[in-house]
Scaffold this active site. Structure first.
Site, PDB file in Angstrom:
ATOM      1  N   ASP A  53      49.787  38.162  45.236  1.00 25.58           N
ATOM      2  CA  ASP A  53      49.150  39.105  44.869  1.00 25.58           C
ATOM      3  C   ASP A  53      48.046  39.557  45.977  1.00 25.58           C
ATOM      4  O   ASP A  53      47.815  40.813  46.046  1.00 25.58           O
ATOM      5  CB  ASP A  53      48.473  38.863  43.539  1.00 25.58           C
ATOM      6  CG  ASP A  53      49.511  39.125  42.410  1.00 25.58           C
ATOM      7  OD1 ASP A  53      50.513  39.821  42.399  1.00 25.58           O
ATOM      8  OD2 ASP A  53      49.205  38.284  41.308  1.00 25.58           O
ATOM      9  N   GLY A  54      47.469  38.633  46.448  1.00 27.29           N
ATOM     10  CA  GLY A  54      46.361  38.880  47.455  1.00 27.29           C
ATOM     11  C   GLY A  54      46.870  39.566  48.571  1.00 27.29           C
ATOM     12  O   GLY A  54      46.139  40.655  49.197  1.00 27.29           O
TER      13      GLY A  54
ATOM     14  N   ASN B 119      41.830  47.125  42.277  1.00 31.21           N
ATOM     15  CA  ASN B 119      41.672  46.172  41.063  1.00 31.21           C
ATOM     16  C   ASN B 119      40.288  46.756  40.563  1.00 31.21           C
ATOM     17  O   ASN B 119      40.238  47.168  39.423  1.00 31.21           O
ATOM     18  CB  ASN B 119      41.450  44.809  41.450  1.00 31.21           C
ATOM     19  CG  ASN B 119      43.073  44.462  41.352  1.00 31.21           C
ATOM     20  OD1 ASN B 119      44.040  44.831  41.120  1.00 31.21           O
ATOM     21  ND2 ASN B 119      43.076  42.967  42.022  1.00 31.21           N
ATOM     22  N   GLU B 120      39.203  46.643  41.208  1.00 32.40           N
ATOM     23  CA  GLU B 120      38.072  46.811  40.452  1.00 32.40           C
ATOM     24  C   GLU B 120      36.761  46.785  41.545  1.00 32.40           C
ATOM     25  O   GLU B 120      36.901  46.342  42.639  1.00 32.40           O
ATOM     26  CB  GLU B 120      37.584  45.612  39.471  1.00 32.40           C
ATOM     27  CG  GLU B 120      37.227  44.127  39.944  1.00 32.40           C
ATOM     28  CD  GLU B 120      38.229  43.214  40.640  1.00 32.40           C
ATOM     29  OE1 GLU B 120      38.142  43.041  41.820  1.00 32.40           O
ATOM     30  OE2 GLU B 120      39.202  43.152  39.773  1.00 32.40           O
TER      31      GLU B 120
ATOM     32  N   ASP C 112      24.846  38.671  34.992  1.00 27.81           N
ATOM     33  CA  ASP C 112      25.190  38.379  36.133  1.00 27.81           C
ATOM     34  C   ASP C 112      25.696  39.521  36.908  1.00 27.81           C
ATOM     35  O   ASP C 112      25.809  39.701  38.243  1.00 27.81           O
ATOM     36  CB  ASP C 112      26.312  37.309  36.137  1.00 27.81           C
ATOM     37  CG  ASP C 112      25.817  35.675  35.806  1.00 27.81           C
ATOM     38  OD1 ASP C 112      24.588  35.782  35.793  1.00 27.81           O
ATOM     39  OD2 ASP C 112      26.608  34.958  35.502  1.00 27.81           O
TER      40      ASP C 112
ATOM     41  N   THR D 296      43.916  43.230  34.310  1.00 26.24           N
ATOM     42  CA  THR D 296      44.339  41.759  34.047  1.00 26.24           C
ATOM     43  C   THR D 296      43.656  40.861  35.140  1.00 26.24           C
ATOM     44  O   THR D 296      44.240  39.637  35.178  1.00 26.24           O
ATOM     45  CB  THR D 296      46.077  41.847  33.906  1.00 26.24           C
ATOM     46  OG1 THR D 296      46.479  42.525  35.326  1.00 26.24           O
ATOM     47  CG2 THR D 296      46.516  42.636  32.842  1.00 26.24           C
ATOM     48  N   ALA D 297      42.976  41.314  35.835  1.00 25.21           N
ATOM     49  CA  ALA D 297      42.377  40.430  36.975  1.00 25.21           C
ATOM     50  C   ALA D 297      41.126  39.857  36.676  1.00 25.21           C
ATOM     51  O   ALA D 297      40.722  39.384  35.665  1.00 25.21           O
ATOM     52  CB  ALA D 297      42.446  40.917  38.325  1.00 25.21           C
ATOM     53  N   TYR D 298      40.171  40.237  37.548  1.00 26.29           N
ATOM     54  CA  TYR D 298      38.545  39.681  37.264  1.00 26.29           C
ATOM     55  C   TYR D 298      38.183  40.197  35.933  1.00 26.29           C
ATOM     56  O   TYR D 298      37.513  39.478  35.126  1.00 26.29           O
ATOM     57  CB  TYR D 298      37.738  40.121  38.360  1.00 26.29           C
ATOM     58  CG  TYR D 298      36.208  39.566  38.518  1.00 26.29           C
ATOM     59  CD1 TYR D 298      35.972  38.529  37.378  1.00 26.29           C
ATOM     60  CD2 TYR D 298      35.543  40.157  38.999  1.00 26.29           C
ATOM     61  CE1 TYR D 298      34.813  37.991  37.398  1.00 26.29           C
ATOM     62  CE2 TYR D 298      34.074  39.749  39.217  1.00 26.29           C
ATOM     63  CZ  TYR D 298      33.820  38.577  38.353  1.00 26.29           C
ATOM     64  OH  TYR D 298      32.305  38.081  38.490  1.00 26.29           O
TER      65      TYR D 298
ATOM     66  N   SER E 209      39.192  37.897  33.149  1.00 25.99           N
ATOM     67  CA  SER E 209      38.557  36.630  33.046  1.00 25.99           C
ATOM     68  C   SER E 209      36.782  36.943  32.537  1.00 25.99           C
ATOM     69  O   SER E 209      36.359  36.126  32.136  1.00 25.99           O
ATOM     70  CB  SER E 209      38.249  36.243  34.507  1.00 25.99           C
ATOM     71  OG  SER E 209      39.454  35.956  35.016  1.00 25.99           O
TER      72      SER E 209
END
Length: 269
Positions: A55-56, A128-129, A158, A169-171, A174
């Protein structure tokens, strides 16, 4: 990014294919195997790009498309770990035939405009974000506005992020953010370890929204912004919105599409 493997001639299909791969041993070996079985053209001559890696590497390839004068569809083959944005790699079969039958998914990235404490303006895109993160042990304090209306006067924690459906669905996941269907036309605004307001879960916004983040006490409480992999430190203000002029196309095998994966992700326990 790995090398562009080409033979200088177009394959037998009507689409000219370029082959890119990550620097891992698995991806390099798979690229050699594909190059022996088919003919590929240099990237600048291609109609479709094949990306071998995880993915990266797919994100790197998509960003390369954003930076190029001609945006080409990308067909990813997973030689990494998760491969959420990729298709299954098979050592046999006609890759050109798979691409001809592939289902396109169009993705619009976010455009981030960051203004630093020194007054410099830096622009970048994120697939992504876009994340704002505290740089030191000091809690970040951030004002959040949507379409020029202040929605949260001060978020202490934070940081905070704004994610696309692809990035949900990534960071974002999480950080306990929501998973967004690919066709939802929504963005996920998600706090990262919030202290105050402690129970604010975030928000789901229409993708036509323009979100502004203003950092309180930036000298005492420095904040960095990250658009995918690009980091800008010591920011004072950040504006984020969809970059509709930067649309990308991902190609997926039939029955292995990204929208189905995003739905399925919600049922993983």
């Amino acid at each position: 990014m790995g090398e562009d493997m080409s033979s200088g001639e177009a394959p037998t299909t009507s689409q000219r294919l370029a082959l890119l791969h990550s620097d891992t041993e698995k991806a390099s070996e798979a690229a050699r195997e594909l190059a022996e079985r088919g003919e590929f053209v240099p990237l600048e001559e291609a109609d479709v790009v094949i990306a071998l890696g995880g993915d990266g590497f797919m994100l790197d390839t998509m960003h390369e498309m954003l930076d190029s004068h001609r945006v080409r569809p990308v067909f990813g083959l997973n030689l990494g770990t998760v491969g959420f944005l990729m298709n299954r790699y098979r050592s046999s079969g006609d890759i050109a035939a798979r691409i001809a039958k592939a289902k396109p998914h169009r993705v619009s990235p976010l455009r981030m405009e960051a203004i630093t404490q020194s007054g410099e303006t830096i622009t970048s895109c994120a697939i992504n974000e876009v994340s704002l993160l505290r740089e030191t042990r000091q809690t970040a304090k951030i004002e959040i506005s949507v379409n020029d209306r202040v929605r949260i006067k001060q978020l202490a924690g934070d940081g905070v992020l704004l994610a696309t459906p692809v990035g949900s669905t990534a960071y974002n996941l999480s950080a306990n953010g929501p998973i967004l269907p690919l066709d939802s036309q929504m963005l996920a605004l998600t706090p990262i370890s919030p202290f105050r307001p402690r129970r604010w879960p975030g928000a789901i916004l229409p993708d036509r929204s323009r979100v502004t983040f203003r950092v309180h006490e930036p000298a005492k409480r420095p904040v960095a912004v990250v658009a995918d992999q690009k980091e800008v430190r010591d920011v004072a203000e950040v504006h984020v919105e969809i970059a509709r002029d930067k649309e990308l196309t991902l190609l997926f095998d039939a029955g292995h599409a990204l929208d189905e994966r995003i739905v399925a992700e919600q049922f993983i326990t």
